[in-house]
Design an enzyme around this catalytic site. Structure first.
Site, PDB file in Angstrom:
ATOM      1  N   TYR A  18       0.841  -1.201   0.000  1.00  0.00           N
ATOM      2  CA  TYR A  18       0.000   0.000   0.000  1.00  0.00           C
ATOM      3  C   TYR A  18       0.876   1.250   0.000  1.00  0.00           C
ATOM      4  O   TYR A  18       2.067   1.204   0.312  1.00  0.00           O
ATOM      5  CB  TYR A  18      -0.929  -0.011   1.218  1.00  0.00           C
ATOM      6  CG  TYR A  18      -2.143   0.890   1.074  1.00  0.00           C
ATOM      7  CD1 TYR A  18      -3.001   0.739  -0.001  1.00  0.00           C
ATOM      8  CD2 TYR A  18      -2.408   1.889   2.006  1.00  0.00           C
ATOM      9  CE1 TYR A  18      -4.111   1.554  -0.135  1.00  0.00           C
ATOM     10  CE2 TYR A  18      -3.517   2.708   1.881  1.00  0.00           C
ATOM     11  CZ  TYR A  18      -4.368   2.538   0.796  1.00  0.00           C
ATOM     12  OH  TYR A  18      -5.457   3.352   0.657  1.00  0.00           O
ATOM     13  N   ARG A 142     -20.776 -14.550 -13.313  1.00  0.00           N
ATOM     14  CA  ARG A 142     -20.729 -15.506 -12.213  1.00  0.00           C
ATOM     15  C   ARG A 142     -22.013 -16.317 -12.229  1.00  0.00           C
ATOM     16  O   ARG A 142     -23.002 -15.890 -12.835  1.00  0.00           O
ATOM     17  CB  ARG A 142     -20.575 -14.775 -10.881  1.00  0.00           C
ATOM     18  CG  ARG A 142     -21.761 -13.861 -10.555  1.00  0.00           C
ATOM     19  CD  ARG A 142     -21.402 -12.869  -9.472  1.00  0.00           C
ATOM     20  NE  ARG A 142     -20.421 -11.910  -9.952  1.00  0.00           N
ATOM     21  CZ  ARG A 142     -19.561 -11.270  -9.164  1.00  0.00           C
ATOM     22  NH1 ARG A 142     -19.575 -11.494  -7.865  1.00  0.00           N
ATOM     23  NH2 ARG A 142     -18.701 -10.415  -9.659  1.00  0.00           N
ATOM     24  N   GLY A 210      -8.905   2.159  -7.951  1.00  0.00           N
ATOM     25  CA  GLY A 210      -8.466   0.832  -7.527  1.00  0.00           C
ATOM     26  C   GLY A 210      -7.937   0.054  -8.712  1.00  0.00           C
ATOM     27  O   GLY A 210      -8.137   0.455  -9.876  1.00  0.00           O
ATOM     28  N   PHE A 234      -7.934   8.899  -8.093  1.00  0.00           N
ATOM     29  CA  PHE A 234      -8.474   9.407  -6.833  1.00  0.00           C
ATOM     30  C   PHE A 234      -8.114   8.466  -5.699  1.00  0.00           C
ATOM     31  O   PHE A 234      -8.259   7.248  -5.804  1.00  0.00           O
ATOM     32  CB  PHE A 234     -10.000   9.564  -6.896  1.00  0.00           C
ATOM     33  CG  PHE A 234     -10.559  10.146  -5.620  1.00  0.00           C
ATOM     34  CD1 PHE A 234     -10.424  11.496  -5.347  1.00  0.00           C
ATOM     35  CD2 PHE A 234     -11.177   9.337  -4.674  1.00  0.00           C
ATOM     36  CE1 PHE A 234     -10.900  12.038  -4.156  1.00  0.00           C
ATOM     37  CE2 PHE A 234     -11.657   9.866  -3.482  1.00  0.00           C
ATOM     38  CZ  PHE A 234     -11.518  11.216  -3.225  1.00  0.00           C
TER      39      PHE A 234
END
Length: 299
Positions: A18, A142, A210, A234
């Site tokens: 991270y 899925r 992400g 962001f």
């Protein structure tokens, strides 16, 4: 502490990947809600019994108790659900800022996002719905796709589609019922991000928050030249640090989010409550693929 979720960023921090890493030894967890048990004589903004959440990452929320400075936390109303309070500081704040800070979205406009069943994705759906904004929500295929689609539509999703559908002609049919999106929200990366870009309006923005696919974002030259798309990033932790000198921005955002919660327009993502003593089970579950429920440690 009352409750604290396990987020992907918490696991990344433990893995050492991270952007911010605490000095060791350290307590895990960056999000959660606690109740004030006692305050010092100089404390002005908090009182015994208040619910509080961390202002910044790295404070360590996976524990039963902590001694913190007044400026380390900010209060919440204690009449909202515990799980909503515990999961408020990261995902809903990320969703709120991305919907507010990059494009001037009006009722009737559209947003497209991948990872739509993530914590951020579910918050985006609900906040956008409250503002009258259409959401086109992309999820991986899925076995239980129909159930997931129905669940996302129940919280306000306008459209729910599979990743493969982004490359198919039916997208043209979809855009007969809602405008092309001004804003794309990317929590995956790789091909998924590239496909989101294809459907943006001219001059639109793709915001990456992400990278679950662990693949780079590839931007076609044509998207830059002929569509003049904007590629942005962001990180809510940086936003909070940038606004740490002015409490009003964070306070206003939390007040608006709590108001949506109190009105029943913003609910916590699906959660599984796990006792702190069984943290290892919660961590193991949180790292499995296709897990829709967020693991929340109850103290």
């Amino acid at each position: 502490m009352l409750a604290a979720p396990i987020n992907p960023s918490d696991i990344n921090m433990i893995q050492g990947t991270y952007a911010i890493l605490p000095h060791l030894p350290a307590v895990g967890g960056n999000e959660g809600v606690g109740q004030v048990l006692k305050v010092g004589s100089q404390v002005k903004s908090l009182k015994t019994g208040d619910w509080v959440i961390p202002r910044d990452a790295g404070q360590g929320t996976w524990r039963t108790a902590a001694v913190l400075a007044e400026d380390d936390v900010i209060s919440l109303p204690n009449d909202i659900p515990l799980l909503s309070a515990a999961t408020l500081g990261v995902n809903p704040c990320t969703a709120f800022r991305m919907l507010s800070d990059f494009e001037d979205l009006k009722p009737g406009d559209s947003v497209i996002q991948n990872a739509a069943n993530s914590g951020v994705g579910q918050a985006v759906i609900q906040i956008a719905a409250a503002k009258g904004i259409n959401t086109i929500n992309v999820v991986r295929d899925r076995p239980e796709f129909s159930q997931l689609s129905n669940r996302l539509k129940a919280i306000g999703a306008s459209h729910v589609i599979k990743e493969e559908a982004l490359r198919r002609p039916e997208m043209k049919e979809l855009f007969k019922t809602c405008p092309k999106p001004k804003l794309a929200l990317n929590g995956v990366g790789g091909k998924s991000a590239t496909e989101l870009l294809r459907h943006l309006q001219i001059g639109g923005s793709m915001v990456t928050y992400g990278g679950m696919a662990k693949l780079p974002v590839t931007v076609p030259v044509s998207a830059l030249i002929f569509k003049d798309v904007k590629i942005r990033g962001f990180w809510v932790t940086q936003w909070k640090r940038d606004h740490s000198h002015d409490d009003r921005a964070l306070r206003a955002m939390l007040d608006e989010l709590c108001s949506l919660i109190q009105q029943g327009k913003l609910t916590a993502p699906a959660c599984t409550e796990v006792g702190l003593q069984e943290y290892y089970k919660a961590l193991d579950t949180a790292m499995q693929p296709f897990i829709s429920a967020k693991q929340v440690l109850i103290m």
